[in-house]
Write a protein that holds these residues in place. Structure first.
Motif, PDB file in Angstrom:
ATOM      1  N   ILE A 172       0.834  -1.208   0.000  1.00  0.00           N
ATOM      2  CA  ILE A 172       0.000   0.000   0.000  1.00  0.00           C
ATOM      3  C   ILE A 172       0.865   1.253   0.000  1.00  0.00           C
ATOM      4  O   ILE A 172       0.710   2.149  -0.844  1.00  0.00           O
ATOM      5  CB  ILE A 172      -0.934   0.007   1.223  1.00  0.00           C
ATOM      6  CG1 ILE A 172      -1.907  -1.167   1.166  1.00  0.00           C
ATOM      7  CG2 ILE A 172      -1.678   1.335   1.337  1.00  0.00           C
ATOM      8  CD1 ILE A 172      -2.593  -1.467   2.491  1.00  0.00           C
ATOM      9  N   VAL A 173       1.803   1.320   0.937  1.00  0.00           N
ATOM     10  CA  VAL A 173       2.585   2.541   1.138  1.00  0.00           C
ATOM     11  C   VAL A 173       3.490   2.836  -0.057  1.00  0.00           C
ATOM     12  O   VAL A 173       3.563   3.993  -0.516  1.00  0.00           O
ATOM     13  CB  VAL A 173       3.415   2.437   2.431  1.00  0.00           C
ATOM     14  CG1 VAL A 173       4.360   3.639   2.566  1.00  0.00           C
ATOM     15  CG2 VAL A 173       2.498   2.349   3.648  1.00  0.00           C
ATOM     16  N   THR A 174       4.164   1.826  -0.576  1.00  0.00           N
ATOM     17  CA  THR A 174       5.096   2.083  -1.679  1.00  0.00           C
ATOM     18  C   THR A 174       4.365   2.533  -2.940  1.00  0.00           C
ATOM     19  O   THR A 174       4.848   3.415  -3.669  1.00  0.00           O
ATOM     20  CB  THR A 174       5.955   0.848  -1.983  1.00  0.00           C
ATOM     21  OG1 THR A 174       5.120  -0.288  -2.281  1.00  0.00           O
ATOM     22  CG2 THR A 174       6.852   0.515  -0.800  1.00  0.00           C
ATOM     23  N   GLU A 189       6.938   6.845   7.248  1.00  0.00           N
ATOM     24  CA  GLU A 189       8.157   7.667   7.314  1.00  0.00           C
ATOM     25  C   GLU A 189       9.384   6.882   6.851  1.00  0.00           C
ATOM     26  O   GLU A 189      10.233   7.392   6.116  1.00  0.00           O
ATOM     27  CB  GLU A 189       8.353   8.169   8.748  1.00  0.00           C
ATOM     28  CG  GLU A 189       9.589   9.026   8.948  1.00  0.00           C
ATOM     29  CD  GLU A 189       9.765   9.473  10.390  1.00  0.00           C
ATOM     30  OE1 GLU A 189      10.503  10.455  10.614  1.00  0.00           O
ATOM     31  OE2 GLU A 189       9.179   8.827  11.295  1.00  0.00           O
ATOM     32  N   TRP A 190       9.478   5.610   7.265  1.00  0.00           N
ATOM     33  CA  TRP A 190      10.628   4.800   6.873  1.00  0.00           C
ATOM     34  C   TRP A 190      10.636   4.527   5.376  1.00  0.00           C
ATOM     35  O   TRP A 190      11.656   4.696   4.711  1.00  0.00           O
ATOM     36  CB  TRP A 190      10.651   3.474   7.639  1.00  0.00           C
ATOM     37  CG  TRP A 190      11.856   2.662   7.269  1.00  0.00           C
ATOM     38  CD1 TRP A 190      13.098   2.740   7.826  1.00  0.00           C
ATOM     39  CD2 TRP A 190      11.944   1.664   6.234  1.00  0.00           C
ATOM     40  NE1 TRP A 190      13.974   1.868   7.207  1.00  0.00           N
ATOM     41  CE2 TRP A 190      13.293   1.196   6.223  1.00  0.00           C
ATOM     42  CE3 TRP A 190      11.034   1.130   5.337  1.00  0.00           C
ATOM     43  CZ2 TRP A 190      13.728   0.211   5.331  1.00  0.00           C
ATOM     44  CZ3 TRP A 190      11.471   0.160   4.439  1.00  0.00           C
ATOM     45  CH2 TRP A 190      12.807  -0.297   4.450  1.00  0.00           C
ATOM     46  N   TYR A 191       9.505   4.112   4.824  1.00  0.00           N
ATOM     47  CA  TYR A 191       9.452   3.833   3.383  1.00  0.00           C
ATOM     48  C   TYR A 191       9.774   5.098   2.577  1.00  0.00           C
ATOM     49  O   TYR A 191      10.471   5.039   1.560  1.00  0.00           O
ATOM     50  CB  TYR A 191       8.085   3.286   2.981  1.00  0.00           C
ATOM     51  CG  TYR A 191       7.887   1.820   3.289  1.00  0.00           C
ATOM     52  CD1 TYR A 191       8.547   0.844   2.557  1.00  0.00           C
ATOM     53  CD2 TYR A 191       7.034   1.407   4.305  1.00  0.00           C
ATOM     54  CE1 TYR A 191       8.364  -0.504   2.826  1.00  0.00           C
ATOM     55  CE2 TYR A 191       6.838   0.064   4.589  1.00  0.00           C
ATOM     56  CZ  TYR A 191       7.514  -0.884   3.839  1.00  0.00           C
ATOM     57  OH  TYR A 191       7.327  -2.228   4.123  1.00  0.00           O
ATOM     58  N   ALA A 192       9.286   6.234   3.032  1.00  0.00           N
ATOM     59  CA  ALA A 192       9.532   7.482   2.309  1.00  0.00           C
ATOM     60  C   ALA A 192      11.011   7.866   2.327  1.00  0.00           C
ATOM     61  O   ALA A 192      11.524   8.421   1.350  1.00  0.00           O
ATOM     62  CB  ALA A 192       8.695   8.609   2.921  1.00  0.00           C
ATOM     63  N   ALA A 193      11.695   7.532   3.407  1.00  0.00           N
ATOM     64  CA  ALA A 193      13.101   7.935   3.553  1.00  0.00           C
ATOM     65  C   ALA A 193      14.083   6.895   3.031  1.00  0.00           C
ATOM     66  O   ALA A 193      15.287   7.165   2.964  1.00  0.00           O
ATOM     67  CB  ALA A 193      13.397   8.220   5.024  1.00  0.00           C
ATOM     68  N   ASN A 194      13.591   5.708   2.651  1.00  0.00           N
ATOM     69  CA  ASN A 194      14.499   4.604   2.287  1.00  0.00           C
ATOM     70  C   ASN A 194      14.094   3.923   0.982  1.00  0.00           C
ATOM     71  O   ASN A 194      14.104   2.697   0.882  1.00  0.00           O
ATOM     72  CB  ASN A 194      14.539   3.572   3.422  1.00  0.00           C
ATOM     73  CG  ASN A 194      15.207   4.105   4.668  1.00  0.00           C
ATOM     74  OD1 ASN A 194      16.415   4.103   4.792  1.00  0.00           O
ATOM     75  ND2 ASN A 194      14.381   4.564   5.604  1.00  0.00           N
ATOM     76  N   LYS A 195      13.809   4.719  -0.025  1.00  0.00           N
ATOM     77  CA  LYS A 195      13.361   4.175  -1.309  1.00  0.00           C
ATOM     78  C   LYS A 195      14.347   3.160  -1.890  1.00  0.00           C
ATOM     79  O   LYS A 195      13.943   2.141  -2.463  1.00  0.00           O
ATOM     80  CB  LYS A 195      13.134   5.307  -2.305  1.00  0.00           C
ATOM     81  CG  LYS A 195      12.641   4.848  -3.670  1.00  0.00           C
ATOM     82  CD  LYS A 195      12.355   6.034  -4.572  1.00  0.00           C
ATOM     83  CE  LYS A 195      11.948   5.583  -5.965  1.00  0.00           C
ATOM     84  NZ  LYS A 195      11.633   6.730  -6.852  1.00  0.00           N
TER      85      LYS A 195
END
Length: 353
Positions: A216-218, A337-343
């Motif tokens: 979902i998030v990605t 926050e983690w997914y956004a910062a660690n593509k």
């Protein structure tokens, strides 16, 4: 119970330490001052993904759970210790991939567990606890012939506990149930102090983006559409730090030969979970209003999907005081926050491109 003081200088052996839950557990054990040994799968590059920042504070053993010799080579280092705690988290842990890779799933999850247990016996290791990580998927759907064996909450929902019947509906779930039973077999036969823990639907930073939350998030981060499969199943979503504390409590205070289940204690449909994640991400400014689309090719095969999972974690709470601390919205914020910062850590692993 002060977890930190009880793990200080304690020898621990963690399989799957570079994985999702394993990396969070390893990080917490290092912070608590434990003597941490980790077993990670040997690769041609030898690179660590999730615990690279800890490599100077842990002892790394590389090998393959499916290879008894490499397991022995790693665990022989534990002969000099007493009261070691083994956290066995290594597994092929994706339900969908268990249908694509059934032999690898069985080899890793069943034979791998057997190799660990037999090595403890062969080396006569002084083990305080052997925690085999199971899964809520082992419960599957309610078999009509077993309805009267289940417990129900005030709303008529099935409440899953250590006493509930199991009914695995995937190769993954069956492999994990076999690992649970092997752990109990070795407790009964050899007195190996095994416990099994069934966590309910962990999510959080570092999780493989092919699981529902990461899927979902990605997609929401990258495009205006979120394509998903069946959105009616309900899941008991438990944030990873709560899951890690559950493992640690069971390892210290759980009774050998017993099962412990835990999760958030409430469930949510996958449609509502999707909407919650998208709402939180929108509030935090990560995206605007992605469209949710269902696709038939993203459904699980046949009738293998599990309709509803809801945990009753009273046993663990009564014996250790454990209870979840992270709300769904707070967990969602940390995860997004983690997914956004660690593509760079997930982009090449998604299954929706």
């Amino acid at each position: 119970m002060n977890l930190k003081s009880r793990f200080a200088e304690r020898p621990v052996f963690v399989t799957g330490a570079d994985g999702f839950v394993g990396s969070h557990l390893t990080e917490q054990l290092v912070e608590f001052g434990a003597d941490v040994h980790v077993f990670v799968r040997a690769t041609s590059s030898g690179e660590l993904q999730n615990i690279r920042h800890l490599r100077d504070e842990i002892t790394i053993h590389r090998g393959d759970l499916r290879d008894k010799h490499s397991v022995e080579q790693a665990m022989k280092h534990l002969t000099e210790y007493s009261d070691t705690i083994v956290f066995h988290l290594a597994a092929q842990a994706h339900v969908g991939e268990s249908w694509d890779r059934p032999y690898e799933t069985i080899d890793t999850n069943v034979v791998g567990t057997l190799n660990l247990l037999q090595t403890v016996v062969d080396l006569d290791l002084d083990i305080a606890k052997f925690d085999t990580a199971g899964t809520s998927e082992e419960y599957g759907n309610v078999d009509g012939q077993m309805e009267d064996k289940h417990e129900y909450d005030s709303d008529g929902r099935v409440l899953l506990s250590e006493r509930s019947p199991v009914n695995p509906t995937s190769v993954y779930a069956t492999s994990k149930l076999a690992a649970d039973f092997l752990t109990m077999n070795y407790h009964d036969a050899y007195g190996l102090p095994g416990v099994t823990t069934r966590m309910f639907n962990n999510y959080g930073p570092r999780q493989n983006p092919r699981y529902i939350t990461g899927t979902i998030v990605t997609q929401a981060l990258e495009r205006g559409i979120v394509e998903l499969g069946n959105l009616t199943p309900r899941r008991d979503m438990c944030y990873v730090s709560d899951g890690v504390r559950g493992h640690m409590h069971v390892a210290l205070e759980g009774s050998p030969g017993e099962e412990y289940v835990y999760g958030y204690g409430e469930n949510i449909s996958m449609r509502d979970w999707t909407e919650l994640l998208l709402e939180v991400g929108s509030e935090e400014g990560y995206w605007e209003d992605p469209e949710i689309v269902q696709r038939d090719d993203r459904y699980r095969p046949g009738d293998s999907d599990v309709e509803e999972l809801l945990v009753g974690y009273e046993k663990l709470h009564e014996e250790t005081g454990w209870e979840p601390e992270v709300s769904w919205r707070e967990g969602a914020r940390h995860t997004i926050e983690w997914y956004a910062a660690n593509k760079e850590k997930w982009f090449g692993r998604v299954d929706w491109r």
